[in-house]
Design a protein around this motif. Structure first.
Motif, short mmCIF file in Angstrom:
data_model
loop_
_atom_site.label_atom_id
_atom_site.label_comp_id
_atom_site.label_asym_id
_atom_site.label_seq_id
_atom_site.Cartn_x
_atom_site.Cartn_y
_atom_site.Cartn_z
N HIS A 64 42.66 43.55 47.75
CA HIS A 64 42.43 44.99 47.56
C HIS A 64 42.80 45.51 46.18
O HIS A 64 42.02 46.30 45.60
N PRO A 65 43.94 45.16 45.60
CA PRO A 65 44.21 45.69 44.25
C PRO A 65 43.16 45.24 43.23
O PRO A 65 42.79 46.00 42.33
N TRP A 66 42.66 44.02 43.38
CA TRP A 66 41.65 43.52 42.44
C TRP A 66 40.33 44.27 42.62
O TRP A 66 39.62 44.52 41.64
N LEU A 67 40.00 44.64 43.88
CA LEU A 67 38.79 45.42 44.11
C LEU A 67 38.89 46.79 43.46
O LEU A 67 37.92 47.27 42.84
N VAL A 68 40.04 47.45 43.57
CA VAL A 68 40.21 48.76 42.95
C VAL A 68 40.16 48.64 41.43
O VAL A 68 39.49 49.42 40.75
N LEU A 69 40.86 47.66 40.89
CA LEU A 69 40.86 47.46 39.44
C LEU A 69 39.45 47.16 38.92
O LEU A 69 39.04 47.65 37.86
N GLY A 70 38.71 46.38 39.69
CA GLY A 70 37.32 46.08 39.29
C GLY A 70 36.46 47.32 39.30
O GLY A 70 35.63 47.53 38.40
N THR A 71 36.64 48.18 40.30
CA THR A 71 35.84 49.40 40.40
C THR A 71 36.15 50.35 39.25
O THR A 71 35.25 50.97 38.67
N VAL A 72 37.42 50.47 38.91
CA VAL A 72 37.80 51.32 37.78
C VAL A 72 37.19 50.77 36.49
O VAL A 72 36.67 51.53 35.65
N ALA A 73 37.22 49.46 36.31
CA ALA A 73 36.62 48.86 35.12
C ALA A 73 35.12 49.13 35.08
O ALA A 73 34.55 49.37 34.01
N LEU A 74 34.44 49.08 36.23
CA LEU A 74 33.01 49.42 36.28
C LEU A 74 32.78 50.84 35.81
O LEU A 74 31.85 51.12 35.04
N ASP A 75 33.61 51.78 36.31
CA ASP A 75 33.45 53.17 35.91
C ASP A 75 33.59 53.34 34.41
O ASP A 75 32.97 54.22 33.81
N ARG A 76 34.40 52.49 33.80
CA ARG A 76 34.58 52.55 32.36
C ARG A 76 33.54 51.70 31.61
O ARG A 76 33.58 51.61 30.39
N ARG A 77 32.64 51.06 32.39
CA ARG A 77 31.61 50.18 31.84
C ARG A 77 32.20 49.01 31.06
O ARG A 77 31.66 48.57 30.05
N GLU A 78 33.34 48.53 31.57
CA GLU A 78 34.01 47.37 30.98
C GLU A 78 33.59 46.13 31.77
O GLU A 78 34.24 45.73 32.73
N ALA A 79 32.48 45.53 31.36
CA ALA A 79 31.86 44.46 32.14
C ALA A 79 32.76 43.24 32.29
O ALA A 79 32.87 42.66 33.38
N GLU A 80 33.39 42.82 31.21
CA GLU A 80 34.22 41.61 31.26
C GLU A 80 35.41 41.81 32.19
O GLU A 80 35.75 40.93 33.00
N ALA A 81 36.09 42.96 32.04
CA ALA A 81 37.25 43.22 32.89
C ALA A 81 36.84 43.32 34.36
O ALA A 81 37.50 42.76 35.25
N ALA A 82 35.72 44.03 34.62
CA ALA A 82 35.26 44.16 36.00
C ALA A 82 34.92 42.80 36.58
O ALA A 82 35.28 42.50 37.75
N THR A 83 34.26 41.97 35.81
CA THR A 83 33.92 40.62 36.27
C THR A 83 35.18 39.84 36.64
O THR A 83 35.25 39.21 37.70
N LYS A 84 36.19 39.91 35.78
CA LYS A 84 37.43 39.17 36.03
C LYS A 84 38.10 39.65 37.31
O LYS A 84 38.52 38.84 38.15
N PHE A 85 38.17 40.96 37.50
CA PHE A 85 38.85 41.49 38.68
C PHE A 85 38.09 41.16 39.97
O PHE A 85 38.69 40.76 40.97
N PHE A 86 36.78 41.33 39.96
CA PHE A 86 36.01 41.06 41.18
C PHE A 86 35.99 39.56 41.49
O PHE A 86 36.01 39.17 42.66
N GLU A 87 35.91 38.73 40.47
CA GLU A 87 35.96 37.28 40.72
C GLU A 87 37.31 36.89 41.32
O GLU A 87 37.38 36.02 42.19
N ARG A 88 38.39 37.56 40.87
CA ARG A 88 39.71 37.31 41.46
C ARG A 88 39.72 37.70 42.93
O ARG A 88 40.24 36.97 43.78
N ALA A 89 39.12 38.84 43.25
CA ALA A 89 39.05 39.29 44.65
C ALA A 89 38.25 38.31 45.50
O ALA A 89 38.62 38.00 46.65
N LEU A 90 37.17 37.79 44.96
CA LEU A 90 36.30 36.90 45.72
C LEU A 90 36.89 35.51 45.86
O LEU A 90 36.54 34.77 46.79
N LEU A 91 37.79 35.13 44.96
CA LEU A 91 38.53 33.88 45.17
C LEU A 91 39.40 33.98 46.41
O LEU A 91 39.59 33.01 47.14
#
Length: 618
Positions: A64-91
């Motif tokens: 869950h924290p990685w999902l929230v962090l990924g969503t915030v990164a998306l809102d900021r259009r930070e593709a690399e950060a969002a990718t890292k956070f969502f990939e961590r959640a999916l692991l």
């Protein structure tokens, strides 16, 4: 009520609930995670990120924290950060729908569209209820000319969520993909759940068009147009739909009166100009049709997919393949052309290819018509050609006389195919000329399974007891041309020989039509063969056709399959005007395309008496 105003008892209860929901035994951390989601919902991204970061440090194995962090990164259009956070959640949770959807959005930011749509499809399959993702998925799939696939995936989401919004997105996807039979009920469900929005009311008009209820569409359109506060963009769309219905009803002059409407939306005016070209074709005024198509073509930058295809097919219907092919090439969206450029089909490029992948497009009938042109392409000797299509095409392709292989669309991405090795099958039309077709038509390249043919023929002959065995197909569901190409089954039966065994070749539930038609010709035996599914089992359908003495069909997949198989006694009813598909040219029988079909053409728009009399006299 905020966390600070909760009683101690309520806070403990809420913490226990959060701990269970988020899978965090630490109740304080679970409440913090809940606050992070609340901040996210309130668009307080920085606060949500701080709270989620705190939880991620204490509980890094929780998604869950990685999902929230990924969503915030998306809102900021930070593709690399969002990718890292969502990939961590999916692991941690590989099938989490929020993680799959979020990673898909991150892929969009990185312009990795094909990876994105795959992730979106997985998210939908895993239960996502992310409506913005659904809109994005439908848009991207539309740009790739995969709207029907999108619609079928989105329909699962709509059935799960049961909201008008997602049903409407689903309907639009089906409509974009020209899957009209699937679009109509989706529009109707959206309007049932939420009848007031004007978009949903227009959706009902589209449903009427797709169900060929043209009179109902005209009545509904007139009622909406009488509303004074109708926004101009919606008014333009309704006027366009009404014109399509008028033309389908054969009211050409009333349809052309639509040109007097003052359009504010150039795209709708362009479509109306295209429809006016079809009206002129219905009247056999080919000069006026050409002018209308060209005016539509130049109205909007780039011309638009629909009008480019329409003008290209108009020219090829006239026999000018050289002029028509470049316009016809514009039928594919830009995203598809970036992946598979038209230039890949140029003779200089084909001459260097030791392998080539023909990518399917449009419907099965079009694929059957276009595939054999590969024999005219300037490939080097020994080049390996593979057709990429639906699994139901596999046995027919592998048994064909074309000498080509087959690969399923869903598997080709794993075959290491370079972009320059692919062309769309329709791009082959550049290698046609009227003279070449006259010298060597394209039919007879498919081979039905001989064992299935003999088994099916034996069954039918036992039923017929020496009587003629005739297959029939009479209906097209196409929203624009279907009414002009179709006729009632009982009308078609008038042309059939006395006492014949009549085999239904029309897919879908036709029980009511068969029963009604049987009463008009009691001397005939009407038979629906439940052992053969003409839609899903093309190989069985091919064997069924070759087991028949004669086939009488409208212009649909049945006709194209008969041509591709080289069936020796097939008779195709061809409408007058714009509904006459470009493959058949403007005149003549047998057909110019396959060479083995007998075409029976209307002399007057909507009048099948002449063609049916020709068939009855055989």
């Amino acid at each position: 009520m905020t966390q600070t105003t909760l009683s101690r008892k309520d806070r403990r209860a809420r913490a226990a609930k959060a701990a269970k929901y988020y899978g965090i035994a630490d109740s304080a951390a679970a409440l913090t995670m809940h606050e992070a989601y609340e901040a996210l919902a309130a668009a307080a991204g920085p606060h949500a990120a701080r709270l989620a970061h705190e939880v991620s440090q204490a509980h890094p194995a929780n998604r869950h924290p990685w999902l929230v962090l990924g969503t915030v990164a998306l809102d900021r259009r930070e593709a690399e950060a969002a990718t890292k956070f969502f990939e961590r959640a999916l692991l941690i949770a590989p099938t989490d729908p929020m993680g799959l959807a979020g990673l898909g959005k991150a892929r969009v930011l990185k312009a990795d569209i094909f990876a994105a749509i795959d992730l979106f499809a997985q998210a939908i399959e895993r239960g996502s209820e992310d409506v913005p993702m659904a809109r994005l998925y439908a848009d991207l799939m539309g740009r790739l000319d995969r709207s029907t696939t999108a619609g079928r995936n989105l329909r699962k989401m709509a059935e799960r969520m049961k909201t008008a919004e997602i049903w409407f997105i689903t309907a639009d996807a089906f409509a974009t993909g020209e899957s009209n039979a699937e679009a109509a009920p989706a529009y109707e469900e959206a309007a049932r759940l939420s009848p007031a929005p004007i978009a949903h009311r227009i959706g009902l008009l589209k449903a009427k068009l797709f169900r060929q209820n043209y009179r109902g569409l005209i009545v509904g359109a007139d009622a909406l147009l009488a509303e004074a506060d109708l926004p101009p963009a919606h008014r333009d769309e309704i006027v366009t739909l009404r014109m399509a219905a008028l033309r389908a009803c054969g009211e050409t002059e009333r349809a052309l009166e639509t040109l007097s409407h003052r359009f504010e939306d150039p795209a709708q005016f362009q479509r109306v100009l295209g429809f006016s070209g079809n009206c002129h074709l219905d009247r056999e005024d080919f000069r006026a049709a050409r002018i209308a198509f060209r005016e539509a073509l130049h109205l909007v930058d780039g011309g638009g997919l629909w009008v480019r295809r329409a003008y290209g097919t108009f020219l090829m219907g006239e026999g000018d393949f050289a002029a028509g092919a470049p316009y016809y090439a514009g039928r594919q969206p830009d995203a598809n052309r970036r992946r598979i450029p038209y230039e890949n089909s140029e003779p200089e490029r084909l001459a260097t290819r030791d392998r080539l992948f023909l990518v399917d497009e449009q419907g099965i009938g079009d694929q059957l018509a276009l595939l054999p042109i590969i024999g005219r392409a300037p490939l080097p000797a020994g080049a390996k050609v593979t057709f990429v299509g639906e699994a139901r095409m596999k046995p027919l392709i592998e048994r064909s006389g074309l000498g080509i292989a087959f690969a399923e669309t869903t598997k080709v991405d794993k075959m290491g195919v370079a972009p320059e090795e692919m062309i769309f099958v329709g791009d082959l039309v550049r290698y046609l000329t009227v003279e070449a077709l006259a010298a060597r038509p394209l039919g007879g390249y498919l081979n039905a399974d001989p064992v299935q043919v003999e088994m099916t023929r034996a069954r039918y002959r036992e039923m017929a007891q020496g009587r003629p065995i005739v297959g029939v197909a009479w209906h097209s569901s196409d929203a624009i041309t279907g009414a002009h190409r179709s006729l009632a089954l009982e009308t078609m039966l008038r042309a059939l020989p006395e006492g014949a065994l009549v085999v239904n070749l029309q897919y879908g539930d036709r029980e009511a039509e068969l029963a009604q038609a049987a009463r008009s010709r009691p001397d005939l035996t009407l038979f629906h063969d439940a052992a053969i599914d003409q839609f899903a089992d093309l190989d069985g359908f091919a064997a069924q056709i070759m087991a028949l003495d004669r086939v009488v069909s409208i212009d649909n997949t049945t006709a194209h399959l008969c041509g591709a198989l080289g069936h020796p006694d097939t008779h195709v009813l061809i409408p007058k005007g714009a509904a006459c598909m470009w493959y058949w040219g403007r005149q003549g029988s047998p057909d110019r395309w396959y060479g083995n079909l007998q075409l029976h053409r209307q002399a007057q728009l909507g009048d099948w008496s002449g063609p049916l009399s020709e068939i009855a006299a055989l």
